[in-house]
Write a protein that holds these residues in place. Structure first.
Motif, mmCIF file in Angstrom:
data_model
loop_
_atom_site.group_PDB
_atom_site.id
_atom_site.type_symbol
_atom_site.label_atom_id
_atom_site.label_comp_id
_atom_site.label_asym_id
_atom_site.label_seq_id
_atom_site.Cartn_x
_atom_site.Cartn_y
_atom_site.Cartn_z
ATOM 1 N N UNK A 1 37.735 39.147 37.149
ATOM 2 C CA UNK A 1 37.442 38.034 38.046
ATOM 3 C C UNK A 1 36.903 38.561 39.373
ATOM 4 N N UNK A 2 35.970 37.831 40.000
ATOM 5 C CA UNK A 2 35.459 38.256 41.308
ATOM 6 C C UNK A 2 36.472 37.957 42.413
ATOM 7 N N UNK A 3 36.918 38.984 43.114
ATOM 8 C CA UNK A 3 37.881 38.799 44.199
ATOM 9 C C UNK A 3 37.366 39.477 45.465
ATOM 10 N N UNK A 4 37.992 39.129 46.589
ATOM 11 C CA UNK A 4 37.722 39.776 47.872
ATOM 12 C C UNK A 4 38.958 40.549 48.319
ATOM 13 N N UNK A 5 38.751 41.477 49.237
ATOM 14 C CA UNK A 5 39.843 42.273 49.823
ATOM 15 C C UNK A 5 40.531 43.158 48.792
#
Length: 438
Positions: free
Chosen positions: A408-412
Motif C-alpha cells: 500500500x502507498x504510505x507516507x512517513x
C-alpha cells in the motif's frame, strides 16, 4: 465490509502489539479463535484435506495455512514481516548522570527516522527469559510495561542552533531515553531498570536470565483528515500487511489449492536470521505440508518430483509497503510512476530485481485486483536514487516460486508514526481475499 472497518481493526491490532512477539501472539490468538490448530516444530505434521493449521518460530514469525483439496495444485502465499524500526535495550542498560538522572543504553534497530522518536511518551515491550527445567528451553514471557515509562528529550534550540539546519543525530548519545531520577545510592531499587522490570513481571531480579526488549510509541492510532482519509499509526510497515493477510486467510473458503500466510521477523535488519525470510522456515514448512499431503492423498511418488510440481503451480505475493507521492516532495518520485494514497495497492518494480515483480507476476496481481474491483498502481524508483528491498527476493533465494512485490502507498515510512490511507486498507483486504479464491 463497513466503512473504515479494515483500518479500525488494524489500529486495534497494532495498539495491542507493542513488539513483534506480541504481534505474533495476537495473530496466533486470532487463528486459534477461528479454529486453526497450532503445530509445534516438534510435532509430526498429520494434516487433513481442508484442515487449518499454523506454526511459529522464535515467537516472532508465523506460518498459517489451509490445506487444499489437491496438494499438487500448489500454494497461494502472502508473505509479510512483523518487525519495524525501533530502539533495542542493551544489557546492563542503566546510565546515571550527575548522581541524579537515570537513562537507558540502547541501539537502533533498523532504519528508523531518528528525529521522530523525541519528546513523546515511550515504553518498553518484548520478551524476557527465566530459568526453566530444560537448559535448552528457558521459560519465555512477554513483557509490556504498560505506562508512559520513558522519553527522549530534545535539547533546547538555544543550545543547538543548528537543529533546523540538518542536524546529524548520534545514536549513542542523542537518542538515549530518560527513565528516572535517582533516590539515594546508585543504582537504587526504585530506579534501576532491572528492578523495575522484575517488579512489573512479579519476579526477582536474579530470576531474569536475559531479554529482548524494544522501545515503542504509547500514542494510540487515530484517523486524520477532513473525512478520515488517513490513519496515523506506528508499525504500518509492516503490520499493515501482516494483519490483513491473516484476516483474509481466516475468512477464505476451501479451495483445490492450499492457502498460506507467512509473517517473518527481522526484515528491517536483513532477514538473515532463523525467523527471517532468508531462513529455511517457509521452505521447510512447505515441504512438511507436501509430505503430509502426499500421505493424506496416497500419492506414491518421489517427494522431490512432487514438491517441484507443487512449486511450479504456486504463487507468492510479497506484501510490504510502498512509497506514496509526498505532496511536499513531488520531485522524489519517478516521473511517470508515482503512487497516490487511497488509489489502491502498488506493484513495486526495479530493474535491479530488488523487487521480484516482472511482467508475468505483475499481470497475475493485476488480474487478482481486477476480479476484486480493486484499483492498482505501479512504483519504480527514480533512476538516480537508490531504493529499498523487501522479503520477495530473499524468500525466492530458497524457493523457486513466481512472486510479485506489492504494498500500500504510505507516507512517513520508518517514522515512529506512519500515515496510511483508509481506502487502501480496505482495498488490500479485498485483493488478498481475491487471491485466496480460485
Amino acid at each position: 465490509m463497513k466503512k473504515n472497518e479494515a483500518s479500525l481493526s488494524l489500529m486495534k491490532f497494532v495498539d495491542e502489539s507493542p513488539s513483534m512477539y506480541h504481534a505474533i501472539a495476537n495473530l496466533a490468538k486470532m487463528l486459534k479463535e477461528a479454529g486453526f490448530v497450532e503445530l509445534s516444530g516438534h510435532d509430526a505434521f498429520k494434516l487433513k484435506v481442508g484442515g487449518k493449521y499454523f506454526t511459529t518460530t522464535n515467537g516472532s514469525a508465523i506460518i498459517a495455512w489451509k490445506m487444499g483439496k489437491k496438494i499438487e495444485n500448489g500454494f497461494r502465499i502472502i508473505g509479510s514481516h512483523s518487525d519495524s524500526p525501533t530502539f533495542k535495550i542493551k544489557p546492563s542498560p542503566d546510565i546515571t548522570v550527575q548522581n541524579h538522572y537515570v537513562k537507558l543504553n540502547t541501539e537502533c534497530y533498523g532504519g528508523a527516522i531518528v528525529s521522530t522518536w523525541f519528546d513523546r511518551p515511550l515504553s518498553v515491550a518484548g520478551r524476557l527469559t527465566i530459568k526453566g527445567k530444560d537448559v535448552l528451553n528457558p521459560e519465555v514471557r512477554l513483557v509490556n510495561i504498560d505506562k508512559n515509562f520513558l522519553i527522549i528529550p530534545n535539547i533546547a534550540i538555544h543550545m543547538n542552533r543548528e537543529i533546523n539546519e540538518g542536524y546529524s543525530y548520534n545514536k549513542q548519545k542523542d537518542t538515549l531515553p530518560l527513565m528516572a531520577i535517582v533516590e539515594g545510592k546508585i543504582p537504587d531499587k526504585k530506579s534501576s531498570f532491572m528492578s523495575i522490570l522484575a517488579k512489573e513481571m512479579d519476579l526477582k531480579v536474579e530470576d531474569i536470565l536475559s531479554f529482548d526488549l524494544y522501545l515503542y510509541d504509547r500514542t494510540p492510532g487515530a484517523f486524520v483528515g477532513a473525512n478520515k482519509e488517513f490513519f496515523s499509526l506506528p508499525k504500518i510497515d509492516n503490520l499493515g500487511m501482516a494483519h490483513p493477510s491473516i484476516r483474509t486467510l481466516i475468512s477464505s473458503g476451501d479451495e483445490d489449492f492450499s492457502q498460506v500466510a507467512c509473517v517473518f521477523d527481522n526484515e528491517e535488519i536483513g532477514s538473515l536470521t532463523r525467523a527471517g525470510a532468508g531462513s529455511p522456515f517457509l521452505s521447510d514448512t512447505l515441504k512438511r505440508i507436501v509430505i503430509a499431503g502426499m500421505k493424506a492423498q496416497n500419492i506414491d511418488e518421489p517427494f522431490f518430483e512432487v514438491f517441484q510440481r507443487v512449486l511450479h503451480s504456486s504463487f507468492m505475493i510479497s506484501a510490504d509497503q510502498a512509497h506514496a507521492l509526498h505532496p511536499n516532495y513531488t520531485e522524489k518520485n519517478d516521473i511517470t510512476n508515482f503512487p497516490l494514497m487511497n488509489k489502491g495497492p502498488v506493484i513495486k518494480n526495479s530493474a535491479s530485481m530488488s523487487y521480484m515483480s516482472d511482467a508475468v507476476s505483475a499481470s497475475i496481481f493485476k488480474e487478482v485486483c481486477r476480479r476484486a474491483d480493486v484499483p492498482f498502481q505501479t512504483f519504480v524508483n527514480r533512476s538516480d536514487m537508490r531504493g529499498g528491498s523487501t522479503i520477495g527476493p530473499i524468500t525466492m533465494g530458497n524457493l523457486n516460486i513466481r512472486c510479485v512485490d506489492i504494498g500500500n502507498p504510505i507516507l512517513s515510512m520508518h517514522s515512529i508514526r506512519e500515515l496510511g490511507g483508509t481506502l487502501d486498507q480496505e482495498y488490500i483486504e479485498k485483493a488478498f481475499a481475491s487471491f485466496y479464491r480460485a
